[in-house]
Design a protein around this motif. Structure first.
Motif, PDB file in Angstrom:
ATOM      1  N   GLY A  11       0.819  -1.206   0.000  1.00 24.45           N
ATOM      2  CA  GLY A  11       0.000   0.000   0.000  1.00 24.45           C
ATOM      3  C   GLY A  11       0.852   1.256   0.000  1.00 24.45           C
ATOM      4  O   GLY A  11       0.547   2.228  -0.679  1.00 24.45           O
ATOM      5  N   LYS A  12       1.944   1.227   0.741  1.00 22.45           N
ATOM      6  CA  LYS A  12       2.849   2.373   0.824  1.00 22.45           C
ATOM      7  C   LYS A  12       3.496   2.636  -0.540  1.00 22.45           C
ATOM      8  O   LYS A  12       3.592   3.776  -0.977  1.00 22.45           O
ATOM      9  N   GLU A  13       3.919   1.574  -1.207  1.00 22.76           N
ATOM     10  CA  GLU A  13       4.515   1.728  -2.541  1.00 22.76           C
ATOM     11  C   GLU A  13       3.500   2.300  -3.528  1.00 22.76           C
ATOM     12  O   GLU A  13       3.836   3.173  -4.329  1.00 22.76           O
ATOM     13  N   LEU A  14       2.267   1.812  -3.467  1.00 20.90           N
ATOM     14  CA  LEU A  14       1.221   2.332  -4.346  1.00 20.90           C
ATOM     15  C   LEU A  14       0.959   3.813  -4.069  1.00 20.90           C
ATOM     16  O   LEU A  14       0.758   4.590  -5.001  1.00 20.90           O
ATOM     17  N   GLU A  15       0.985   4.203  -2.806  1.00 22.58           N
ATOM     18  CA  GLU A  15       0.810   5.617  -2.454  1.00 22.58           C
ATOM     19  C   GLU A  15       1.940   6.460  -3.021  1.00 22.58           C
ATOM     20  O   GLU A  15       1.702   7.562  -3.527  1.00 22.58           O
ATOM     21  N   TYR A  16       3.177   5.982  -2.916  1.00 19.79           N
ATOM     22  CA  TYR A  16       4.320   6.716  -3.455  1.00 19.79           C
ATOM     23  C   TYR A  16       4.193   6.891  -4.966  1.00 19.79           C
ATOM     24  O   TYR A  16       4.464   7.965  -5.499  1.00 19.79           O
ATOM     25  N   ILE A  17       3.778   5.832  -5.649  1.00 17.17           N
ATOM     26  CA  ILE A  17       3.625   5.910  -7.101  1.00 17.17           C
ATOM     27  C   ILE A  17       2.500   6.879  -7.464  1.00 17.17           C
ATOM     28  O   ILE A  17       2.650   7.709  -8.366  1.00 17.17           O
ATOM     29  N   ASP A  19       1.439   9.410  -5.696  1.00 19.22           N
ATOM     30  CA  ASP A  19       1.947  10.760  -5.425  1.00 19.22           C
ATOM     31  C   ASP A  19       2.888  11.224  -6.533  1.00 19.22           C
ATOM     32  O   ASP A  19       2.846  12.388  -6.949  1.00 19.22           O
ATOM     33  N   SER A  20       3.720  10.321  -7.001  1.00 22.40           N
ATOM     34  CA  SER A  20       4.656  10.672  -8.074  1.00 22.40           C
ATOM     35  C   SER A  20       3.917  11.006  -9.369  1.00 22.40           C
ATOM     36  O   SER A  20       4.301  11.934 -10.080  1.00 22.40           O
ATOM     37  N   ILE A  21       2.857  10.266  -9.657  1.00 26.66           N
ATOM     38  CA  ILE A  21       2.046  10.561 -10.844  1.00 26.66           C
ATOM     39  C   ILE A  21       1.433  11.952 -10.710  1.00 26.66           C
ATOM     40  O   ILE A  21       1.459  12.749 -11.655  1.00 26.66           O
ATOM     41  N   SER A  22       0.906  12.261  -9.531  1.00 22.95           N
ATOM     42  CA  SER A  22       0.326  13.597  -9.291  1.00 22.95           C
ATOM     43  C   SER A  22       1.371  14.689  -9.438  1.00 22.95           C
ATOM     44  O   SER A  22       1.102  15.749 -10.018  1.00 22.95           O
ATOM     45  N   HIS A  57       7.849  10.114 -17.905  1.00 28.33           N
ATOM     46  CA  HIS A  57       7.921   9.625 -16.523  1.00 28.33           C
ATOM     47  C   HIS A  57       6.538   9.200 -16.034  1.00 28.33           C
ATOM     48  O   HIS A  57       6.379   8.123 -15.441  1.00 28.33           O
ATOM     49  N   MET A  58       5.551  10.062 -16.276  1.00 23.02           N
ATOM     50  CA  MET A  58       4.193   9.768 -15.817  1.00 23.02           C
ATOM     51  C   MET A  58       3.662   8.510 -16.499  1.00 23.02           C
ATOM     52  O   MET A  58       3.047   7.653 -15.843  1.00 23.02           O
ATOM     53  N   ASN A  59       3.894   8.374 -17.789  1.00 24.38           N
ATOM     54  CA  ASN A  59       3.432   7.182 -18.512  1.00 24.38           C
ATOM     55  C   ASN A  59       4.082   5.918 -17.973  1.00 24.38           C
ATOM     56  O   ASN A  59       3.422   4.876 -17.849  1.00 24.38           O
ATOM     57  N   THR A  60       5.358   6.000 -17.635  1.00 28.65           N
ATOM     58  CA  THR A  60       6.060   4.851 -17.063  1.00 28.65           C
ATOM     59  C   THR A  60       5.438   4.456 -15.728  1.00 28.65           C
ATOM     60  O   THR A  60       5.225   3.273 -15.459  1.00 28.65           O
ATOM     61  N   LEU A  61       5.135   5.442 -14.891  1.00 28.54           N
ATOM     62  CA  LEU A  61       4.523   5.165 -13.595  1.00 28.54           C
ATOM     63  C   LEU A  61       3.127   4.563 -13.757  1.00 28.54           C
ATOM     64  O   LEU A  61       2.765   3.610 -13.056  1.00 28.54           O
ATOM     65  N   VAL A  62       2.349   5.080 -14.687  1.00 24.49           N
ATOM     66  CA  VAL A  62       1.005   4.548 -14.934  1.00 24.49           C
ATOM     67  C   VAL A  62       1.102   3.113 -15.440  1.00 24.49           C
ATOM     68  O   VAL A  62       0.350   2.233 -14.990  1.00 24.49           O
ATOM     69  N   GLN A  63       2.038   2.839 -16.338  1.00 22.22           N
ATOM     70  CA  GLN A  63       2.221   1.481 -16.847  1.00 22.22           C
ATOM     71  C   GLN A  63       2.621   0.526 -15.723  1.00 22.22           C
ATOM     72  O   GLN A  63       2.145  -0.612 -15.670  1.00 22.22           O
ATOM     73  N   LEU A  64       3.462   1.003 -14.824  1.00 24.22           N
ATOM     74  CA  LEU A  64       3.868   0.175 -13.690  1.00 24.22           C
ATOM     75  C   LEU A  64       2.659  -0.192 -12.837  1.00 24.22           C
ATOM     76  O   LEU A  64       2.486  -1.354 -12.456  1.00 24.22           O
ATOM     77  N   MET A  65       1.814   0.788 -12.586  1.00 25.53           N
ATOM     78  CA  MET A  65       0.598   0.521 -11.804  1.00 25.53           C
ATOM     79  C   MET A  65      -0.290  -0.493 -12.530  1.00 25.53           C
ATOM     80  O   MET A  65      -0.833  -1.403 -11.907  1.00 25.53           O
TER      81      MET A  65
END
Length: 77
Positions: A11-17, A19-22, A57-65
């Motif tokens: 959950g913490k990792e998902l929150e960090y990701i 936040d990074s997307i935002s 960067h944002m696209n990479t984070l979204v793809q990771l999610m």
């Protein structure tokens, strides 16, 4: 990363990701606003380059999610 090796994100990792997307989204908006008002061609060019970089960067984070979505624990309804 091979999907066979993926572990669920905490959950913490998902929150960090999230936040990074935002943060990336906010930077893109601020850079676009600056590019739209600047009279300096160099500043405009740098803003456009940075918009492209932060979009990647944002696209990479979204793809990771999305890749980890199938490994997320399900919530009881």
């Amino acid at each position: 990363m091979h999907s066979a090796n993926m572990q669920p994100l905490s959950g913490k990792e998902l929150e960090y990701i999230a936040d990074s997307i935002s943060n990336e989204d906010l930077l893109i908006k601020q850079l676009a606003a600056t590019a739209g008002v600047t009279q300096n061609a160099t500043v405009h060019q740098i803003c456009v380059q940075q918009i492209n970089s932060h979009t990647r960067h944002m696209n990479t984070l979204v793809q990771l999610m999305q890749q980890h979505q199938q490994y997320a624990p399900t919530q009881p309804q």
